[in-house]
Design a protein around this motif. Sequence first.
Motif, PDB file in Angstrom:
ATOM      1  N   ASP A  10       0.873  -1.173   0.000  1.00  0.00           N
ATOM      2  CA  ASP A  10       0.000   0.000   0.000  1.00  0.00           C
ATOM      3  C   ASP A  10       0.911   1.224   0.000  1.00  0.00           C
ATOM      4  O   ASP A  10       1.219   1.792   1.033  1.00  0.00           O
ATOM      5  CB  ASP A  10      -0.904  -0.020   1.235  1.00  0.00           C
ATOM      6  CG  ASP A  10      -1.924   1.103   1.233  1.00  0.00           C
ATOM      7  OD1 ASP A  10      -2.070   1.762   0.177  1.00  0.00           O
ATOM      8  OD2 ASP A  10      -2.560   1.326   2.264  1.00  0.00           O
ATOM      9  N   HIS A  11       1.365   1.601  -1.196  1.00  0.00           N
ATOM     10  CA  HIS A  11       2.330   2.692  -1.311  1.00  0.00           C
ATOM     11  C   HIS A  11       1.665   4.055  -1.173  1.00  0.00           C
ATOM     12  O   HIS A  11       0.555   4.267  -1.657  1.00  0.00           O
ATOM     13  CB  HIS A  11       3.043   2.638  -2.668  1.00  0.00           C
ATOM     14  CG  HIS A  11       4.047   1.539  -2.755  1.00  0.00           C
ATOM     15  ND1 HIS A  11       3.956   0.540  -3.676  1.00  0.00           N
ATOM     16  CD2 HIS A  11       5.155   1.293  -2.032  1.00  0.00           C
ATOM     17  CE1 HIS A  11       4.979  -0.289  -3.516  1.00  0.00           C
ATOM     18  NE2 HIS A  11       5.713   0.144  -2.523  1.00  0.00           N
ATOM     19  N   ARG A  12       2.355   4.967  -0.523  1.00  0.00           N
ATOM     20  CA  ARG A  12       1.983   6.376  -0.468  1.00  0.00           C
ATOM     21  C   ARG A  12       3.123   7.141  -1.117  1.00  0.00           C
ATOM     22  O   ARG A  12       4.295   6.835  -0.895  1.00  0.00           O
ATOM     23  CB  ARG A  12       1.796   6.861   0.976  1.00  0.00           C
ATOM     24  CG  ARG A  12       0.746   6.113   1.769  1.00  0.00           C
ATOM     25  CD  ARG A  12      -0.552   5.907   1.091  1.00  0.00           C
ATOM     26  NE  ARG A  12      -1.346   7.108   0.934  1.00  0.00           N
ATOM     27  CZ  ARG A  12      -2.491   7.140   0.321  1.00  0.00           C
ATOM     28  NH1 ARG A  12      -2.988   6.058  -0.199  1.00  0.00           N
ATOM     29  NH2 ARG A  12      -3.157   8.253   0.213  1.00  0.00           N
ATOM     30  N   THR A  14       5.017  10.851  -1.980  1.00  0.00           N
ATOM     31  CA  THR A  14       5.218  12.230  -1.550  1.00  0.00           C
ATOM     32  C   THR A  14       6.318  12.849  -2.394  1.00  0.00           C
ATOM     33  O   THR A  14       7.128  12.137  -3.000  1.00  0.00           O
ATOM     34  CB  THR A  14       5.630  12.310  -0.065  1.00  0.00           C
ATOM     35  OG1 THR A  14       6.833  11.572   0.117  1.00  0.00           O
ATOM     36  CG2 THR A  14       4.538  11.769   0.840  1.00  0.00           C
ATOM     37  N   TRP A  22       8.326   7.074  -2.321  1.00  0.00           N
ATOM     38  CA  TRP A  22       7.191   6.221  -2.011  1.00  0.00           C
ATOM     39  C   TRP A  22       7.610   5.199  -0.978  1.00  0.00           C
ATOM     40  O   TRP A  22       8.763   4.787  -0.896  1.00  0.00           O
ATOM     41  CB  TRP A  22       6.638   5.544  -3.255  1.00  0.00           C
ATOM     42  CG  TRP A  22       7.603   4.677  -4.001  1.00  0.00           C
ATOM     43  CD1 TRP A  22       7.800   3.337  -3.838  1.00  0.00           C
ATOM     44  CD2 TRP A  22       8.500   5.086  -5.024  1.00  0.00           C
ATOM     45  NE1 TRP A  22       8.754   2.887  -4.700  1.00  0.00           N
ATOM     46  CE2 TRP A  22       9.215   3.951  -5.443  1.00  0.00           C
ATOM     47  CE3 TRP A  22       8.778   6.300  -5.636  1.00  0.00           C
ATOM     48  CZ2 TRP A  22      10.176   3.985  -6.438  1.00  0.00           C
ATOM     49  CZ3 TRP A  22       9.740   6.338  -6.626  1.00  0.00           C
ATOM     50  CH2 TRP A  22      10.426   5.201  -7.022  1.00  0.00           C
ATOM     51  N   CYS A  24       5.694   1.916   1.707  1.00  0.00           N
ATOM     52  CA  CYS A  24       4.522   1.132   2.076  1.00  0.00           C
ATOM     53  C   CYS A  24       4.060   1.570   3.464  1.00  0.00           C
ATOM     54  O   CYS A  24       4.854   1.599   4.403  1.00  0.00           O
ATOM     55  CB  CYS A  24       4.852  -0.358   2.060  1.00  0.00           C
ATOM     56  SG  CYS A  24       3.434  -1.406   2.462  1.00  0.00           S
ATOM     57  N   VAL A  25       2.808   1.908   3.599  1.00  0.00           N
ATOM     58  CA  VAL A  25       2.280   2.379   4.875  1.00  0.00           C
ATOM     59  C   VAL A  25       2.097   1.245   5.882  1.00  0.00           C
ATOM     60  O   VAL A  25       1.861   1.499   7.057  1.00  0.00           O
ATOM     61  CB  VAL A  25       0.940   3.141   4.704  1.00  0.00           C
ATOM     62  CG1 VAL A  25       1.145   4.396   3.906  1.00  0.00           C
ATOM     63  CG2 VAL A  25      -0.111   2.269   4.079  1.00  0.00           C
ATOM     64  N   ASP A  50      -0.514   8.913  -6.014  1.00  0.00           N
ATOM     65  CA  ASP A  50      -1.001   8.748  -4.648  1.00  0.00           C
ATOM     66  C   ASP A  50      -2.521   8.688  -4.591  1.00  0.00           C
ATOM     67  O   ASP A  50      -3.154   9.270  -3.734  1.00  0.00           O
ATOM     68  CB  ASP A  50      -0.479   9.876  -3.757  1.00  0.00           C
ATOM     69  CG  ASP A  50      -0.553   9.511  -2.284  1.00  0.00           C
ATOM     70  OD1 ASP A  50      -0.305   8.343  -1.958  1.00  0.00           O
ATOM     71  OD2 ASP A  50      -0.850  10.392  -1.472  1.00  0.00           O
ATOM     72  N   LYS A  51      -3.113   7.975  -5.509  1.00  0.00           N
ATOM     73  CA  LYS A  51      -4.559   7.806  -5.531  1.00  0.00           C
ATOM     74  C   LYS A  51      -4.883   6.371  -5.174  1.00  0.00           C
ATOM     75  O   LYS A  51      -4.221   5.447  -5.607  1.00  0.00           O
ATOM     76  CB  LYS A  51      -5.108   8.108  -6.922  1.00  0.00           C
ATOM     77  CG  LYS A  51      -4.830   9.503  -7.369  1.00  0.00           C
ATOM     78  CD  LYS A  51      -6.083  10.160  -7.783  1.00  0.00           C
ATOM     79  CE  LYS A  51      -5.729  11.527  -8.325  1.00  0.00           C
ATOM     80  NZ  LYS A  51      -6.554  12.528  -7.922  1.00  0.00           N
ATOM     81  N   LYS A  52      -5.907   6.192  -4.395  1.00  0.00           N
ATOM     82  CA  LYS A  52      -6.377   4.852  -4.070  1.00  0.00           C
ATOM     83  C   LYS A  52      -7.510   4.504  -5.035  1.00  0.00           C
ATOM     84  O   LYS A  52      -8.237   5.376  -5.493  1.00  0.00           O
ATOM     85  CB  LYS A  52      -6.883   4.791  -2.643  1.00  0.00           C
ATOM     86  CG  LYS A  52      -5.805   4.960  -1.613  1.00  0.00           C
ATOM     87  CD  LYS A  52      -6.331   4.401  -0.315  1.00  0.00           C
ATOM     88  CE  LYS A  52      -5.279   3.930   0.603  1.00  0.00           C
ATOM     89  NZ  LYS A  52      -4.515   2.805   0.219  1.00  0.00           N
TER      90      LYS A  52
END
Length: 85
Positions: A10-12, A14, A22, A24-25, A50-52
């Motif tokens: 689950d990458h975020r 910035t 990026w 993984c959260v 950064d879109k889910k």
Amino acid sequence: MPTCRFFGHDHRFTADGTTMRWSCVRGCGAGGSKEYDTAARAQRYARAFDKKNTDDLGRRAPLVGLFPLRMARAMRKRVEGGRQA
């Protein structure tokens, strides 16, 4: 991390200056970075990536499978549009 192994990372994303990062959260340590020529380009790509998939649920819904969701969204827009006028 077992969660990432089963469901994927689950990458975020910035941007910090010209660097897009990026990670993984879920805390598994996966991630990376990439340099861009301008800070604006790094920010643009970070924002785009950064879109889910759940952010657009109802707008990009499959025609048949999520038809009720599309109809509910259309009805809600129609009701909200009528109140503003």
